[in-house]
Design an enzyme around this catalytic site. Sequence first.
Site, PDB file in Angstrom:
ATOM      1  N   CYS A   1      33.627 -13.877 -14.254  1.00 43.95           N
ATOM      2  CA  CYS A   1      34.921 -14.220 -13.654  1.00 43.95           C
ATOM      3  C   CYS A   1      35.698 -12.951 -13.343  1.00 43.95           C
ATOM      4  O   CYS A   1      36.500 -12.921 -12.412  1.00 43.95           O
ATOM      5  CB  CYS A   1      35.716 -15.121 -14.593  1.00 43.95           C
TER       6      CYS A   1
ATOM      7  N   GLU B   1      41.186 -21.870 -17.010  1.00 48.11           N
ATOM      8  CA  GLU B   1      40.843 -20.469 -16.722  1.00 48.11           C
ATOM      9  C   GLU B   1      39.861 -20.486 -15.565  1.00 48.11           C
ATOM     10  O   GLU B   1      38.805 -21.109 -15.671  1.00 48.11           O
ATOM     11  CB  GLU B   1      40.208 -19.809 -17.945  1.00 48.11           C
TER      12      GLU B   1
HETATM   13  P1  NAD Z   1      32.320 -24.984 -12.044  1.00 46.86           P
HETATM   14  O1  NAD Z   1      33.783 -25.106 -11.790  1.00 46.86           O
HETATM   15  O2  NAD Z   1      31.399 -25.407 -10.964  1.00 46.86           O
HETATM   16  O3  NAD Z   1      31.905 -25.844 -13.349  1.00 46.86           O
HETATM   17  C1  NAD Z   1      32.553 -25.643 -14.584  1.00 46.86           C
HETATM   18  C2  NAD Z   1      32.423 -26.907 -15.429  1.00 46.86           C
HETATM   19  O4  NAD Z   1      33.187 -27.952 -14.818  1.00 46.86           O
HETATM   20  C3  NAD Z   1      30.997 -27.436 -15.554  1.00 46.86           C
HETATM   21  O5  NAD Z   1      30.778 -27.893 -16.873  1.00 46.86           O
HETATM   22  C4  NAD Z   1      30.979 -28.611 -14.583  1.00 46.86           C
HETATM   23  O6  NAD Z   1      30.036 -29.619 -14.890  1.00 46.86           O
HETATM   24  C5  NAD Z   1      32.392 -29.154 -14.745  1.00 46.86           C
HETATM   25  N1  NAD Z   1      32.887 -29.963 -13.629  1.00 46.86           N
HETATM   26  C6  NAD Z   1      32.525 -29.892 -12.311  1.00 46.86           C
HETATM   27  N2  NAD Z   1      33.251 -30.796 -11.592  1.00 46.86           N
HETATM   28  C7  NAD Z   1      34.076 -31.428 -12.471  1.00 46.86           C
HETATM   29  C8  NAD Z   1      35.078 -32.448 -12.335  1.00 46.86           C
HETATM   30  N3  NAD Z   1      35.372 -32.994 -11.144  1.00 46.86           N
HETATM   31  N4  NAD Z   1      35.748 -32.845 -13.432  1.00 46.86           N
HETATM   32  C9  NAD Z   1      35.485 -32.284 -14.651  1.00 46.86           C
HETATM   33  N5  NAD Z   1      34.537 -31.332 -14.851  1.00 46.86           N
HETATM   34  C10 NAD Z   1      33.853 -30.904 -13.759  1.00 46.86           C
HETATM   35  O7  NAD Z   1      32.061 -23.452 -12.461  1.00 46.86           O
HETATM   36  P2  NAD Z   1      30.689 -22.687 -12.737  1.00 46.86           P
HETATM   37  O8  NAD Z   1      29.931 -22.536 -11.463  1.00 46.86           O
HETATM   38  O9  NAD Z   1      29.989 -23.285 -13.916  1.00 46.86           O
HETATM   39  O10 NAD Z   1      31.246 -21.259 -13.206  1.00 46.86           O
HETATM   40  C11 NAD Z   1      31.651 -20.265 -12.317  1.00 46.86           C
HETATM   41  C12 NAD Z   1      33.157 -20.229 -12.160  1.00 46.86           C
HETATM   42  O11 NAD Z   1      33.793 -20.118 -13.435  1.00 46.86           O
HETATM   43  C13 NAD Z   1      33.618 -19.011 -11.367  1.00 46.86           C
HETATM   44  O12 NAD Z   1      34.646 -19.383 -10.490  1.00 46.86           O
HETATM   45  C14 NAD Z   1      34.137 -18.070 -12.461  1.00 46.86           C
HETATM   46  O13 NAD Z   1      35.076 -17.122 -11.988  1.00 46.86           O
HETATM   47  C15 NAD Z   1      34.741 -19.047 -13.411  1.00 46.86           C
HETATM   48  N6  NAD Z   1      34.898 -18.502 -14.764  1.00 46.86           N
HETATM   49  C16 NAD Z   1      36.159 -18.214 -15.192  1.00 46.86           C
HETATM   50  C17 NAD Z   1      36.354 -17.643 -16.455  1.00 46.86           C
HETATM   51  C18 NAD Z   1      37.738 -17.309 -16.936  1.00 46.86           C
HETATM   52  O14 NAD Z   1      37.931 -17.159 -18.136  1.00 46.86           O
HETATM   53  N7  NAD Z   1      38.725 -17.180 -16.059  1.00 46.86           N
HETATM   54  C19 NAD Z   1      35.243 -17.389 -17.278  1.00 46.86           C
HETATM   55  C20 NAD Z   1      33.974 -17.712 -16.806  1.00 46.86           C
HETATM   56  C21 NAD Z   1      33.811 -18.263 -15.543  1.00 46.86           C
END
Ligand code: NAD
Length: 508
Positions: free
Chosen positions: A290, A256
């Site tokens: 999001c 997501e």
């Molecule tokens: P992010 O993608 O930077 O991080 C999300 C998670 O992924 C964190 O726990 C991070 O440590 C981990 N991560 C980072 N690199 C990784 C890798 N290479 N392999 C595995 N895990 C890794 O996102 P964020 O800044 O925490 O959150 C914001 C984003 O999340 C925005 O784009 C927002 O739209 C999205 N979001 C989407 C939803 C949805 O349901 N569609 C809900 C909430 C947030």
Amino acid sequence: MPVTMSSPLIKWFQLIGERRLESADASFESRSPANWQEVVGTFPSGSAMDAQKAVAAARAAYSAWRRMSRIHRAECFDRLAQLIHGQVDALAELMARECGKVVTECRAEVIEGLHMVQYVFGAGRMPTGDVVASEIAEKDAFVRRKPWGVCAVITPWNFPFAVPLWMLCPSLLEGNTVVFKPSEDTPAIGQKLTELFLEAGFPPGVLNLVHGDHVAGEALVRDPGVNVVLFTGSYDVGKRIQQLSAEHFDRIVAAEMGSKAAVIVCADARLDLAVTCGIISAFKTSGQRCVSAGRILVHESLIDRYVEKFVETAKRLKIGSPLHATNFTGPVIHQGAVEKILGYNELAKKEGAKVLLDGGRMTGSEHAPGCYLSPFIYRQEHKPGLRTIREEVFGPHVAIIPFRDNDHAARIYNDTEYGLSLAVITEDYRAMRFFREECEFGMGYVNLPCIGAEVHLPFGGVKKSGNGHPSAAGLVETVTHKIAWTVNHGTEVKMAQGLTTNIEGSPA
Ligand code: NAD
């Protein structure tokens, strides 16, 4: 000197099976976005080895958990619900300090998480499959569900309580075990949630906790012992996880991701309602949902009146400490986010935006120690290729875009690589249906803001927003696989499709 606000009684740890690991070779700090000097806690940084050990612990716990009665698994959630219920305000306050969302929003998020826990408690006694007909009268056929095994749950900072619960609850109820890696920006609330599961009596190894950033996250994704990766976060990370997972042919990835949501304000819209929906969609959580609206599409006959009222309302928004319930919104998550959002504000100007409210960094005495931004609002004609009206900004940055007719509005709405959320403001039932059918999205709202999830509804998007595995109640489809189970109650073998059972080769 930084002010350390974390209680000395709280031990920050990772959880691997029964073992609480309070230290690691490296550690990291969680700081409050409202005051960068305030350290919420110092956490052990999960290594690749920690992630592997956590997967092994989840694997070891799997057989016993899977074999337990589904109803007994569900009863663990009843205890968890009672524990959450007893500390809604404390959880909301910790969340407000750690991620900067205003405490009233954090409270609503805790309640949303509680609803997910209550949902799976109830679901424990609900039917989980189907009884279906067979061509052969003596046969009974069933569709049943089985868990996959070990799920890695990797979550973002902006919903640090509800989003993990959307994933943990269905996974565990169905008999999977889990390794949970919360965001490195919100480890305290992630750990608090894990402690509640322990207190509720979930057996050791059923839920494991690994802290840290992409190092721990990638190690989980690379581990062949993980059957399902449940990811919520940005598109770039989701794509990376999909690519790494392609190495494992039987791996399920539910991703997501981000969005460029929009509110469409039709010519017949009620102006006050349309402005309220626009303001909430664009600026709640400082635009860091999001589903936050980065675009408000307004019919050209209404746009001048809309802009006047929208900007005037935005100027009055109370932006300040997340611990003050009367504030509308708090800071953005960290300095990196400030720079990214201000960069998009500048880009909008270069792309020809007519700036209506120039949000900058807030530097008053209340705001200077934190990451506070005021709203950036601009009017922009839709043209293909403009980055600011197509890319996710994830901050208080919104474009107001005029449209001529419903066809034009739907084309503008779809002109982004994302497809998560949509709101339509109209009194015209034909227009409602038109946008429902023509726009590409996962969650649609009429005469409402484009935010506002409820756990019994599927939560997910299309295009770069999601790969077709919605979270919350809908996740049951992802964390289980279906089996067909057919039982013959007759005393002889009869086959469907008229298939002969004659073994000797003589005529039937
Ligand atoms: P992010 O993608 O930077 O991080 C999300 C998670 O992924 C964190 O726990 C991070 O440590 C981990 N991560 C980072 N690199 C990784 C890798 N290479 N392999 C595995 N895990 C890794 O996102 P964020 O800044 O925490 O959150 C914001 C984003 O999340 C925005 O784009 C927002 O739209 C999205 N979001 C989407 C939803 C949805 O349901 N569609 C809900 C909430 C947030």
